[in-house]
Design a protein around this motif. Structure first.
Motif, mmCIF file in Angstrom:
data_model
loop_
_atom_site.group_PDB
_atom_site.id
_atom_site.type_symbol
_atom_site.label_atom_id
_atom_site.label_comp_id
_atom_site.label_asym_id
_atom_site.label_seq_id
_atom_site.Cartn_x
_atom_site.Cartn_y
_atom_site.Cartn_z
ATOM 1 N N THR A 65 4.603 0.697 13.032
ATOM 2 C CA THR A 65 4.788 2.115 13.348
ATOM 3 C C THR A 65 4.245 3.017 12.243
ATOM 4 N N LEU A 66 3.415 2.472 11.377
ATOM 5 C CA LEU A 66 2.944 3.228 10.207
ATOM 6 C C LEU A 66 1.756 4.138 10.485
ATOM 7 N N GLY A 67 1.172 4.065 11.648
ATOM 8 C CA GLY A 67 -0.011 4.866 11.944
ATOM 9 C C GLY A 67 0.243 6.355 11.838
ATOM 10 N N THR A 68 -0.639 7.043 11.139
ATOM 11 C CA THR A 68 -0.552 8.504 11.001
ATOM 12 C C THR A 68 -1.753 9.194 11.637
ATOM 13 N N VAL A 69 -2.783 8.412 11.965
ATOM 14 C CA VAL A 69 -3.994 8.945 12.579
ATOM 15 C C VAL A 69 -4.192 8.218 13.903
ATOM 16 N N GLN A 70 -4.275 8.989 14.969
ATOM 17 C CA GLN A 70 -4.473 8.404 16.291
ATOM 18 C C GLN A 70 -5.960 8.364 16.617
ATOM 19 N N ILE A 71 -6.398 7.262 17.223
ATOM 20 C CA ILE A 71 -7.790 7.170 17.662
ATOM 21 C C ILE A 71 -7.829 6.657 19.092
ATOM 22 N N SER A 72 -8.982 6.838 19.717
ATOM 23 C CA SER A 72 -9.218 6.346 21.070
ATOM 24 C C SER A 72 -10.643 5.814 21.112
ATOM 25 N N PRO A 73 -11.026 5.167 22.201
ATOM 26 C CA PRO A 73 -12.412 4.700 22.291
ATOM 27 C C PRO A 73 -13.437 5.832 22.206
ATOM 28 N N ASN A 74 -13.010 7.062 22.445
ATOM 29 C CA ASN A 74 -13.920 8.213 22.384
ATOM 30 C C ASN A 74 -13.962 8.883 21.017
ATOM 31 N N TYR B 279 0.847 -1.204 0.000
ATOM 32 C CA TYR B 279 0.000 0.000 0.000
ATOM 33 C C TYR B 279 0.883 1.256 0.000
ATOM 34 N N PRO B 280 1.613 1.498 -1.088
ATOM 35 C CA PRO B 280 2.587 2.609 -1.097
ATOM 36 C C PRO B 280 1.971 4.004 -1.054
ATOM 37 N N ASN B 281 0.727 4.153 -1.464
ATOM 38 C CA ASN B 281 0.130 5.490 -1.565
ATOM 39 C C ASN B 281 -0.818 5.824 -0.422
ATOM 40 N N LYS B 282 -0.864 4.993 0.594
ATOM 41 C CA LYS B 282 -1.773 5.247 1.713
ATOM 42 C C LYS B 282 -1.146 6.251 2.669
ATOM 43 N N THR B 283 -1.911 7.275 3.026
ATOM 44 C CA THR B 283 -1.390 8.314 3.917
ATOM 45 C C THR B 283 -2.157 8.425 5.222
ATOM 46 N N LYS B 284 -3.443 8.124 5.199
ATOM 47 C CA LYS B 284 -4.255 8.191 6.424
ATOM 48 C C LYS B 284 -4.404 6.773 6.960
ATOM 49 N N ILE B 285 -3.504 6.432 7.890
ATOM 50 C CA ILE B 285 -3.392 5.062 8.386
ATOM 51 C C ILE B 285 -3.648 5.027 9.889
ATOM 52 N N VAL B 286 -4.520 4.113 10.298
ATOM 53 C CA VAL B 286 -4.730 3.851 11.721
ATOM 54 C C VAL B 286 -4.088 2.503 12.021
ATOM 55 N N SER B 287 -3.138 2.491 12.947
ATOM 56 C CA SER B 287 -2.476 1.257 13.350
ATOM 57 C C SER B 287 -2.792 0.992 14.816
ATOM 58 N N ILE B 288 -3.495 -0.125 15.069
ATOM 59 C CA ILE B 288 -3.867 -0.486 16.435
ATOM 60 C C ILE B 288 -3.025 -1.684 16.855
ATOM 61 N N THR B 289 -1.740 -1.552 16.732
ATOM 62 C CA THR B 289 -0.823 -2.613 17.143
ATOM 63 C C THR B 289 0.545 -1.998 17.393
ATOM 64 N N ASN B 290 1.246 -2.544 18.343
ATOM 65 C CA ASN B 290 2.614 -2.067 18.572
ATOM 66 C C ASN B 290 3.593 -2.767 17.641
ATOM 67 N N LYS B 291 3.095 -3.608 16.735
ATOM 68 C CA LYS B 291 3.950 -4.308 15.776
ATOM 69 C C LYS B 291 4.169 -3.495 14.507
ATOM 70 N N LEU C 262 -6.231 3.144 5.375
ATOM 71 C CA LEU C 262 -5.761 1.820 5.768
ATOM 72 C C LEU C 262 -5.852 1.666 7.281
ATOM 73 N N ALA C 263 -6.322 0.514 7.719
ATOM 74 C CA ALA C 263 -6.327 0.181 9.141
ATOM 75 C C ALA C 263 -5.505 -1.089 9.330
ATOM 76 N N ILE C 264 -4.702 -1.092 10.373
ATOM 77 C CA ILE C 264 -3.867 -2.248 10.703
ATOM 78 C C ILE C 264 -4.269 -2.708 12.095
ATOM 79 N N VAL C 265 -4.785 -3.940 12.193
ATOM 80 C CA VAL C 265 -5.230 -4.491 13.467
ATOM 81 C C VAL C 265 -4.648 -5.897 13.623
ATOM 82 N N GLU C 266 -4.775 -6.430 14.830
ATOM 83 C CA GLU C 266 -4.341 -7.803 15.080
ATOM 84 C C GLU C 266 -5.552 -8.705 15.228
#
Length: 192
Positions: free
Chosen positions: A79-88, A65-77, A99-103
């Motif tokens: 480091t590509l996340g660019t957008v931070q989220i929380s339960p709120n 996914y070379p062109n993805k810029t808005k990435i949510v990563s919910i894993t410490n595996k 792109l979303a990265i989850v386990e």
């Protein structure tokens, strides 16, 4: 009729409870290569799957996914996340996530499904609102059938969890397949 009358009639006409059927689980046992069958079934349902080393997760995702810029990563595996989220976080603000990265907690060889918990995605909507979804899965956590999977998740806290099998898709009566109709346009599973 009033609401109370309708509910009263429903209670009076409630069928008797029946015991759950006894399932002979031995009838479902198979001698198969769990990992290879899982990989084949992920591909069969429209996903892509790669077996990689844990230290190459970020480079593999970047190459896929070379062109993805808005990435949510919910894993410490990763480091590509660019957008931070929380339960709120309001899920409506995630409508443009690339792109979303989850386990995943476990995979099911029988159908290529992966169990993803609410804790793994933080927001229930995340795996479905993203354009593309990457699920990281430990290759030793693949079970044979859904019977086995339900046993493994039976003792969990009764919070949100979902089996995801392939990208979102639907078809109409004319058999016109639409991918991404209700969720992610693509699913990539990285076995580590």
């Amino acid at each position: 009729m009033s609401r109370a009358t309708i509910l009263g009639l429903v209670k009076m006409n409630k069928p008797e409870s029946l015991p759950l059927p006894v399932i002979d689980e031995n009838a479902f046992k198979e001698e198969i290569d769990l990992k290879e069958t899982f990989k084949s079934n992920v591909t069969l349902v429209g996903g892509q799957i790669k077996e990689i080393e844990p230290n190459s997760i970020d480079s593999e995702i970047q190459s896929l996914y070379p062109n993805k810029t808005k990435i949510v990563s919910i894993t410490n595996k990763s480091t590509l996340g660019t957008v931070q989220i929380s339960p709120n976080t309001d899920p409506h603000t995630l409508q443009d996530i690339d792109l979303a990265i989850v386990e995943g907690d476990l995979g099911v060889s029988e159908n290529g499904a992966i169990w993803v918990t609410g804790e793994a995605s933080i927001l229930r909507a995340l795996p479905f609102i993203t354009n593309d979804l990457v699920i990281l899965l430990d290759k030793t956590k693949i079970c044979l059938h859904m019977l086995d999977a339900y046993k493994l998740i039976a003792k969990r806290d009764r919070t949100f969890g979902v089996f995801i099998s392939g990208p979102s898709k639907t078809a109409d009566i004319e058999q016109c397949l639409v991918v991404g109709a209700h969720g992610a346009m693509s699913l990539t599973v990285l076995l580590i």
